[in-house]
Design a protein around this motif. Sequence first.
Motif, mmCIF file in Angstrom:
data_model
loop_
_atom_site.group_PDB
_atom_site.id
_atom_site.type_symbol
_atom_site.label_atom_id
_atom_site.label_comp_id
_atom_site.label_asym_id
_atom_site.label_seq_id
_atom_site.Cartn_x
_atom_site.Cartn_y
_atom_site.Cartn_z
ATOM 1 N N VAL A 124 -121.220 34.561 -5.401
ATOM 2 C CA VAL A 124 -122.013 35.743 -5.780
ATOM 3 C C VAL A 124 -121.154 36.726 -6.585
ATOM 4 O O VAL A 124 -121.665 37.461 -7.439
ATOM 5 N N SER A 182 -129.777 36.510 4.818
ATOM 6 C CA SER A 182 -130.251 35.953 3.543
ATOM 7 C C SER A 182 -129.065 35.816 2.593
ATOM 8 O O SER A 182 -128.157 36.646 2.623
ATOM 9 N N PHE A 200 -109.538 20.907 6.842
ATOM 10 C CA PHE A 200 -109.840 21.501 8.149
ATOM 11 C C PHE A 200 -110.132 22.996 7.999
ATOM 12 O O PHE A 200 -110.072 23.749 8.947
ATOM 13 N N TYR A 201 -110.485 23.414 6.760
ATOM 14 C CA TYR A 201 -110.811 24.821 6.506
ATOM 15 C C TYR A 201 -112.319 25.087 6.659
ATOM 16 O O TYR A 201 -112.778 26.198 6.457
ATOM 17 N N PHE A 229 -99.564 34.687 14.200
ATOM 18 C CA PHE A 229 -98.981 33.731 15.137
ATOM 19 C C PHE A 229 -98.994 32.355 14.460
ATOM 20 O O PHE A 229 -99.998 31.954 13.883
ATOM 21 N N GLN A 252 -112.622 31.315 12.450
ATOM 22 C CA GLN A 252 -111.954 30.333 11.575
ATOM 23 C C GLN A 252 -110.561 29.924 12.068
ATOM 24 O O GLN A 252 -110.173 28.765 11.900
ATOM 25 N N PRO A 253 -109.768 30.840 12.683
ATOM 26 C CA PRO A 253 -108.463 30.388 13.183
ATOM 27 C C PRO A 253 -108.585 29.217 14.164
ATOM 28 O O PRO A 253 -107.659 28.418 14.301
ATOM 29 N N CYS A 261 -105.007 32.250 5.229
ATOM 30 C CA CYS A 261 -104.040 31.901 6.264
ATOM 31 C C CYS A 261 -102.966 30.940 5.743
ATOM 32 O O CYS A 261 -102.967 29.751 6.095
ATOM 33 N N ALA A 274 -105.997 36.972 5.683
ATOM 34 C CA ALA A 274 -105.951 36.678 7.119
ATOM 35 C C ALA A 274 -106.820 37.670 7.869
ATOM 36 O O ALA A 274 -107.035 38.802 7.411
ATOM 37 N N LEU A 302 -108.226 25.159 13.209
ATOM 38 C CA LEU A 302 -106.942 24.459 13.284
ATOM 39 C C LEU A 302 -106.855 23.534 14.496
ATOM 40 O O LEU A 302 -106.237 22.469 14.438
ATOM 41 N N LYS A 312 -101.083 33.332 20.641
ATOM 42 C CA LYS A 312 -102.005 32.633 19.730
ATOM 43 C C LYS A 312 -103.269 32.198 20.481
ATOM 44 O O LYS A 312 -104.381 32.338 19.986
ATOM 45 N N ASP A 317 -125.923 39.019 5.484
ATOM 46 C CA ASP A 317 -125.093 37.807 5.500
ATOM 47 C C ASP A 317 -126.022 36.603 5.428
ATOM 48 O O ASP A 317 -127.130 36.644 5.965
ATOM 49 N N THR A 352 -117.249 39.392 1.337
ATOM 50 C CA THR A 352 -117.840 38.055 1.167
ATOM 51 C C THR A 352 -116.820 36.927 1.328
ATOM 52 O O THR A 352 -117.163 35.753 1.142
ATOM 53 N N GLY A 353 -115.578 37.251 1.653
ATOM 54 C CA GLY A 353 -114.619 36.222 2.058
ATOM 55 C C GLY A 353 -114.188 35.263 0.956
ATOM 56 O O GLY A 353 -114.330 35.540 -0.243
#
Length: 395
Positions: free
Chosen positions: A242, A61, A114-115, A319, A28-29, A146, A284, A32, A364, A20, A90-91
């Motif tokens: 990538v 790396s 806000f992400y 939630f 990340q949630p 999300c 999510a 918000l 939540k 990574d 890798t999202g």
Amino acid sequence: MANKLAPVLDKREWQITIVDQNEVHYYQPGFLFIPFGIYNREDVIKPRRDYFPSGVEVIISPIEVILPENNKVKLSNGKILSYDYLIIATGSGIHPEETEGLQNGGWQQNIFDFYTVEGAVALSNFLKYWKGGKMVLNIVEMPIKCPVAPLEFVFLADWWFTEQGIRDKVEIEYVTPLPGAFTKPIASKFLGQFLEKKGIKLTPEFSVGKVDSANNKIISWDEKEISYDLLVTIPTNMGSDVIARSDMGDDLNFIPTNPGTLQSKNYENVFVIGDATDLPSSKAGSVAHFEAEILFENFLRAIDGRELHPKFDGHANCFIESGFGKGILIDFNYDVEPLPGKFPLPGVGPFSLLQETKMNHWGKMMFRWVYWNLLLKGSELPIEAQMNMAGKKGY
Ligand SMILES: Cc1cc2nc3c(=O)[nH]c(=O)nc-3n(C[C@H](O)[C@H](O)[C@H](O)COP(=O)(O)OP(=O)(O)OC[C@H]3O[C@@H](n4cnc5c(N)ncnc54)[C@H](O)[C@@H]3O)c2cc1C
């Protein structure tokens, strides 16, 4: 996946390597809650290494390119790793540069996202001193990770401006390319009612073509204009660069993935999990968690030379924070829309599906603990990976 696989793979035969680019992991949630001062930066960041099982090799790396024809991964320092099997996670991330004018003069002046943690913190600093005006929340295009987070943002904003005593000075408009408040029709109608109840204007089917930040306007491809004083944007979401460099993705860098087995459609020894897939499931954390259970089983089947089971059903569980200490819960999959009922125990709960309750809000807020202490460690939750119809009404 590393936490699930490390204890069961024979160490004499297998070596797990995790790569990574980032030393830290983000919850990340939690982004918000940062604009409203509920969480701060420290609440959403932890050292990544604290969550890896012993015995795995960790390389921090950037990955330069994946060479799936040669079973190799090349790091940015030129080092080449070979693999027998590759799991890609890798999202996805935001790309404001994809929208003309979005990053011009107003970016982080009166235009915020806000992400990202940086965006959420900058927006928090802005909101602290804002005296009011017109706030537009705009989703540039789908899919986004999300898909309920933008709704949660305006629900929380309604609550927060009320708390600050300036709700009567703030106009809130929710501008989306979708035909309604959400992607699924029943939930869209249900959530749309909340927007109305909270005095938030919904503008559907608005696809932003450009932002005129000199005049504080967003302009659609068909030349409609909406003005703003504060623009909260959910920019185009795309898979990691990538994936583009490796020529493994679609137009948005999402990887063609078998929807049931999570195997790459193009490479037998490559699996994909989380936001990196091109699947029609929500992007999510809950989905990544359910996928991990199916992928764990299929990975072991693959290395044993067995046929894979197409068991992933697109299960998502989200939630939705609705403000004033309440929340809503939705549970759905590829085929079944969010329905009312009780969750996770049919008829008992304690959470209520497609209903606004205080208990859902606590669910939540508890999720952060569950995330750091159970989800990242690969522990089981008392929730089935496949969606359960028991306890759901209207089917
Ligand atoms: C504001 C917000 C609210 C959300 N709320 C919720 C919620 O309430 N519930 C929920 O279930 N989900 C929620 N999500 C979504 C959830 O956070 C994501 O779906 C989840 O984190 C996806 O996990 P992932 O492992 O696929 O990707 P990520 O967690 O994004 O991880 C991808 C990793 O890949 C690494 N990487 C990428 N490219 C490279 C490269 N070239 N080289 C090396 N490393 C690379 C990155 O550094 C990163 O660590 C929310 C997201 C946001 C932004």
